[in-house]
Design a protein around this motif. Structure first.
Motif, PDB file in Angstrom:
ATOM      1  N   MET A 175      -5.094  -9.833  -2.462  1.00 53.42           N
ATOM      2  CA  MET A 175      -4.901  -9.954  -1.018  1.00 53.42           C
ATOM      3  C   MET A 175      -6.182  -9.681  -0.253  1.00 53.42           C
ATOM      4  O   MET A 175      -6.533 -10.417   0.677  1.00 53.42           O
ATOM      5  N   LEU A 176      -6.905  -8.645  -0.638  1.00 51.03           N
ATOM      6  CA  LEU A 176      -8.137  -8.288   0.064  1.00 51.03           C
ATOM      7  C   LEU A 176      -9.162  -9.410  -0.030  1.00 51.03           C
ATOM      8  O   LEU A 176      -9.712  -9.858   0.992  1.00 51.03           O
ATOM      9  N   PRO A 212       0.850  -4.103  -8.737  1.00 44.53           N
ATOM     10  CA  PRO A 212       0.607  -4.026  -7.294  1.00 44.53           C
ATOM     11  C   PRO A 212      -0.860  -3.791  -6.945  1.00 44.53           C
ATOM     12  O   PRO A 212      -1.341  -4.299  -5.931  1.00 44.53           O
ATOM     13  N   LEU A 213      -1.569  -3.033  -7.785  1.00 51.11           N
ATOM     14  CA  LEU A 213      -2.996  -2.822  -7.539  1.00 51.11           C
ATOM     15  C   LEU A 213      -3.764  -4.136  -7.651  1.00 51.11           C
ATOM     16  O   LEU A 213      -4.635  -4.442  -6.821  1.00 51.11           O
ATOM     17  N   PRO A 261       3.026  -9.278  -0.878  1.00 58.52           N
ATOM     18  CA  PRO A 261       3.478  -7.881  -0.781  1.00 58.52           C
ATOM     19  C   PRO A 261       4.919  -7.676  -1.245  1.00 58.52           C
ATOM     20  O   PRO A 261       5.225  -6.665  -1.882  1.00 58.52           O
ATOM     21  N   ALA A 321       5.061  -7.797  -4.964  1.00 61.73           N
ATOM     22  CA  ALA A 321       4.458  -6.588  -5.536  1.00 61.73           C
ATOM     23  C   ALA A 321       5.448  -5.426  -5.570  1.00 61.73           C
ATOM     24  O   ALA A 321       5.409  -4.597  -6.494  1.00 61.73           O
ATOM     25  N   THR A 322       6.361  -5.366  -4.598  1.00 65.87           N
ATOM     26  CA  THR A 322       7.318  -4.255  -4.563  1.00 65.87           C
ATOM     27  C   THR A 322       8.357  -4.345  -5.672  1.00 65.87           C
ATOM     28  O   THR A 322       9.037  -3.359  -5.965  1.00 65.87           O
ATOM     29  N   SER A 360      -3.030  -6.204  -4.650  1.00 66.24           N
ATOM     30  CA  SER A 360      -3.775  -5.706  -3.484  1.00 66.24           C
ATOM     31  C   SER A 360      -5.206  -6.235  -3.483  1.00 66.24           C
ATOM     32  O   SER A 360      -5.743  -6.607  -2.435  1.00 66.24           O
ATOM     33  N   TRP A 411       2.385   0.264 -11.195  1.00 66.15           N
ATOM     34  CA  TRP A 411       1.235   0.503 -10.312  1.00 66.15           C
ATOM     35  C   TRP A 411       0.079  -0.457 -10.607  1.00 66.15           C
ATOM     36  O   TRP A 411      -0.711  -0.775  -9.710  1.00 66.15           O
TER      37      TRP A 411
END
Length: 366
Positions: free
Chosen positions: A44-45, A37-38, A88, A91-92, A41, A34
Motif C-alpha cells: 500500500m505504501l 498484513p505487514l 486493508p 489484510a484483516t 502495508s 502479522w
C-alpha cells in the motif's frame, strides 16, 4: 478477482487441520496473521505513493498529456482505488477470525475489487491496442490518437467494468460459521455447484484469459509490422531521416514499457486465477496447509502488481523521469547541476570545433 470469502474460509479450515492445541475459545495466532498484513502495508505504501506521483506528474505537465499517458493515469487510478478500498479489508482476514464489517461492506468491497481488476484488464488491453494501432498505422494514428479519445475510452472502460462486475452483488453475502466459536464470513453463496463453476469460469475469462489473448494478438501484429521494411523519405534529407529514426526509437521504448507492464500483470495475477479455477473444478480438491500457503502467496503476488507499475515507469519511461525531475528539482539538484555543467561543456566544445572548422575554411579560401 480475489474472493474474500475463499481466502477467509480456507485459512480457518487449514488452521483446524494444523497441529494446534485447542485453547478454549481462543483461536490460534499464526505467523501469517502479522506477516501478510505487514507485506500488504508495504504494498500500500509503495503503491499509493508511486501511483499518486504518476497521476500528479501527468496532470501537471502539459507535454505528458498524451494518449498513452492517459491510459497510464487510468491504470494508476485503478491501482489506487484497489489499494485503498480492497487491500486493508483483505489484510484483516489474516489476524481476525471472521468478517467484522457487516453485510454492506461485504458486498461493496467484493464488488469494488472486481471492478478495479476488470478495469485494469481492459485498460491494459486498450493500451496494447493503442500501441498496435501506432505501429501498424503510424500516419492514420496521428489523426485519431488524441488525449480526448483516450479519456472517452477510459470513461467507457469504467462503465463497462461496473456492468461486468454486477453479478458479484447477487452472490456475495454474510454467512454464519464456526471456528473456535460462532463466526461470520463474507463469502459467495451460489444456488448450485454448476452456478459456482460458471461464475468462476466467467471471472477467469473476462478478467484474465480474454484480455491476455487480445493483448498477445495485438503484439503479434506489432512484431510482424516491425519486421517489415520501413518506407524511406522521398528526399535524403539528413534531418528528416534523423527525426524519423528518433520517432521510431521513442515509440519502440514506449511499446517495450507497455509490454513489461502487461507481462507483470499476467505473471502477478496468473497464479491466483489458475488456483481459483483449479479449486473450483478439480473433483478431488481438499483444502490443507499446503494449499493455504500457495493461495496466500498467490494473493500477495496479485496485490503486489498494484505497486510495481510506477517502478516500471520510473526505470523505462524517459518522459516520466524528466517530468519527475522538473516537479521535484530539489531531489535531483546535484544531478541536474552535473548534467547542466556537462551540457555547457559539450556546447563549448561544439562551438570550439565549429570555430576551428570555420578558421580552416577561411584559410583554405584565402
Amino acid at each position: 478477482m480475489i474472493n474474500l470469502s475463499k481466502t477467509s474460509v480456507i485459512m480457518h479450515t487449514d488452521c483446524r487441520m494444523l497441529d494446534v492445541e485447542d485453547d478454549g475459545d481462543k483461536h490460534p495466532f499464526l505467523t501469517d496473521a502479522w506477516l501478510v498484513p505487514l507485506f500488504f502495508s508495504l504494498i500500500m505504501l509503495v503503491g499509493l505513493v508511486g501511483n499518486s506521483l504518476v497521476i500528479y506528474v501527468i496532470s501537471k505537465h502539459r507535454q505528458m498529456r498524451t494518449a498513452t499517458n492517459f491510459y497510464i493515469a487510468n491504470l494508476a487510478a485503478t491501482d489506487i482505488i484497489f489499494l485503498v478500498c480492497c487491500v486493508p479489508f483483505t489484510a484483516t482476514l489474516y489476524p481476525l477470525p471472521g468478517w467484522i464489517f457487516g453485510n454492506f461492506m461485504c458486498k461493496f468491497v467484493a464488488f469494488l475489487q472486481q471492478v478495479t481488476v476488470q478495469a485494469t484488464c481492459i485498460t491494459l488491453t486498450a493500451m496494447s491496442g493503442d500501441r498496435c494501432y501506432v505501429t501498424v498505422y503510424p500516419l492514420k494514428s496521428l489523426r485519431h490518437r488524441t488525449p480526448r479519445v483516450a479519456m472517452i475510452v477510459s470513461v467507457c472502460i469504467w462503465i463497462g467494468s461496473f456492468i461486468l462486475s454486477t453479478p458479484i452483488l447477487m452472490y456475495q453475502r454474510i454467512e454464519e460459521g464456526y471456528w473456535y466459536g460462532p463466526r461470520q464470513y463474507c463469502m459467495e453463496r451460489f444456488p448450485s455447484k454448476m452456478h459456482e463453476r460458471a461464475f468462476i469460469l466467467y471471472q477467469f475469462i473476462a478478467a484474465y484469459l480474454l484480455p491476455v489473448l487480445t493483448i498477445s494478438f495485438c503484439y503479434s501484429l506489432m512484431v510482424k509490422r516491425v519486421g517489415q521494411p520501413t518506407v524511406e523519405p522521398m528526399d535524403n534529407n539528413y534531418q528528416v531521416n534523423l527525426l524519423s529514426e528518433r520517432t521510431i526509437s521513442i515509440r519502440s521504448k514506449v511499446s517495450k514499457m507497455v509490454v513489461v507492464i502487461v507481462l507483470l500483470f499476467a505473471i502477478c495475477w496468473g497464479p491466483i486465477q489458475i488456483f481459483v479455477l483449479f479449486q473450483s473444478f478439480h473433483p478431488k480438491y481438499q483444502p490443507n496447509y499446503v494449499t493455504y500457503k500457495i493461495k496466500t502467496w498467490a494473493n500477495c503476488m496479485s496485490y503486489a502488481n498494484s505497486s510495481v507499475n510506477p517502478i516500471v515507469y520510473g526505470f523505462m519511461g524517459a518522459s516520466f523521469q524528466k517530468s519527475f525531475r522538473k516537479t521535484f528539482p530539489f531531489l535531483f539538484k546535484h544531478k541536474v547541476r552535473d548534467s547542466s555543467m556537462a551540457s555547457r561543456t559539450a556546447n563549448a566544445e561544439i562551438k570550439f570545433v565549429a570555430g576551428e572548422e570555420g578558421n580552416n575554411n577561411n584559410n583554405g579560401v584565402d
